[in-house]
Scaffold this motif. Structure first.
Motif, short mmCIF file in Angstrom:
data_model
loop_
_atom_site.label_atom_id
_atom_site.label_comp_id
_atom_site.label_asym_id
_atom_site.label_seq_id
_atom_site.Cartn_x
_atom_site.Cartn_y
_atom_site.Cartn_z
N UNK A 65 59.54 -13.74 -28.37
CA UNK A 65 60.44 -12.59 -28.43
C UNK A 65 60.64 -12.12 -29.87
N UNK A 66 60.69 -13.10 -30.77
CA UNK A 66 60.93 -12.80 -32.18
C UNK A 66 59.74 -12.03 -32.78
N UNK A 88 64.11 2.59 -38.99
CA UNK A 88 65.35 2.11 -38.36
C UNK A 88 65.18 0.69 -37.84
N UNK A 89 66.30 0.00 -37.74
CA UNK A 89 66.28 -1.36 -37.21
C UNK A 89 65.86 -1.33 -35.74
N UNK A 90 65.02 -2.30 -35.35
CA UNK A 90 64.65 -2.46 -33.94
C UNK A 90 65.57 -3.52 -33.34
N UNK A 91 66.15 -3.21 -32.19
CA UNK A 91 67.09 -4.16 -31.57
C UNK A 91 66.68 -4.36 -30.11
N UNK A 92 66.41 -5.62 -29.75
CA UNK A 92 66.02 -5.92 -28.36
C UNK A 92 66.88 -7.10 -27.87
N UNK A 129 70.28 -11.30 -28.93
CA UNK A 129 69.94 -9.98 -29.49
C UNK A 129 69.07 -10.21 -30.73
N UNK A 130 67.88 -9.65 -30.72
CA UNK A 130 66.98 -9.82 -31.86
C UNK A 130 66.89 -8.49 -32.60
#
Ligand SMILES: CC(C)(COP(=O)(O)OP(=O)(O)OC[C@H]1O[C@@H](n2cnc3c(N)ncnc32)[C@H](O)[C@@H]1OP(=O)(O)O)[C@@H](O)C(=O)NCCC(=O)NCCS
Length: 143
Positions: free
Chosen positions: A30-31, A3-7, A70-71
């Motif tokens: 962060x990236x 699944x996509x990680x979203x932070x 949002x990354x």
């Protein structure tokens, strides 16, 4: 887990450089972290993941104090010991990414020697993520 990680991060004064926009070093931290988490979630062994290359990060739009960044990261390609992850960053939910790039990680043992992770991307996942999959292959073949 693929699944996509979203932070998300709230940009604060201490994250800015002398132009008053987000410092590239903070963005890079962060990236990398968001891409690293995507690789860790896939293997379930964060202690075995090291970064071997940041293939490039394109900074297209500046972010400022108070913006929400949002990354999002997603596994793009798997080879024998490597995991290439694609990342994108969005400012204030604007649909065009402000930053994008790819990072390759390697699974290593306690002696930092690469080992085969034994995972493959399901065909269905590749079909759904063809654009980043092909971009990762292009990066790999141009090395
Ligand atoms: C990562 C590391 C273990 C790889 O060692 P190595 O001797 O180059 O290993 P190999 O040549 O067997 O390559 C291992 C994998 O990395 C890939 N790789 C090596 N150099 C790469 C590069 N510059 N870009 C992308 N992938 C690379 C190889 O293609 C191989 O992947 P594959 O098995 O899926 O085909 C070693 O370079 C290392 O310890 N680097 C430091 C890692 C680190 O500390 N990272 C944090 C940075 S602050």
């Amino acid at each position: 887990m693929l699944e996509e990680t979203i932070i998300s991060h709230l940009i604060r004064p201490e994250d800015l450089q002398h132009h008053g926009t987000l410092f590239a070093g903070r963005m890079a931290e962060w990236f990398v972290e968001t891409c690293f988490i995507a690789a860790c979630r896939l293997t379930g062994k964060p202690e075995d993941i090291v970064c071997v290359q940041i293939h490039g990060m394109n900074f297209r739009k500046p972010a400022g104090n108070g913006d929400i960044l949002e990354i999002r990261s997603k596994v793009a390609y798997l080879s024998r010991t490597s995991i290439t992850v694609h990342g994108r960053a969005y400012i204030n939910l604007i649909k065009v990414p402000a930053v994008s790039g790819m990072i390759t990680f390697v699974t290593v043992n306690k002696e930092t020697r690469p080992y085969a992770h034994g995972m493959v991307l399901p065909e269905e996942y590749i079909a759904e993520n063809r654009e980043i999959y092909q971009e990762a292959i292009k990066i790999r073949t141009s090395r």
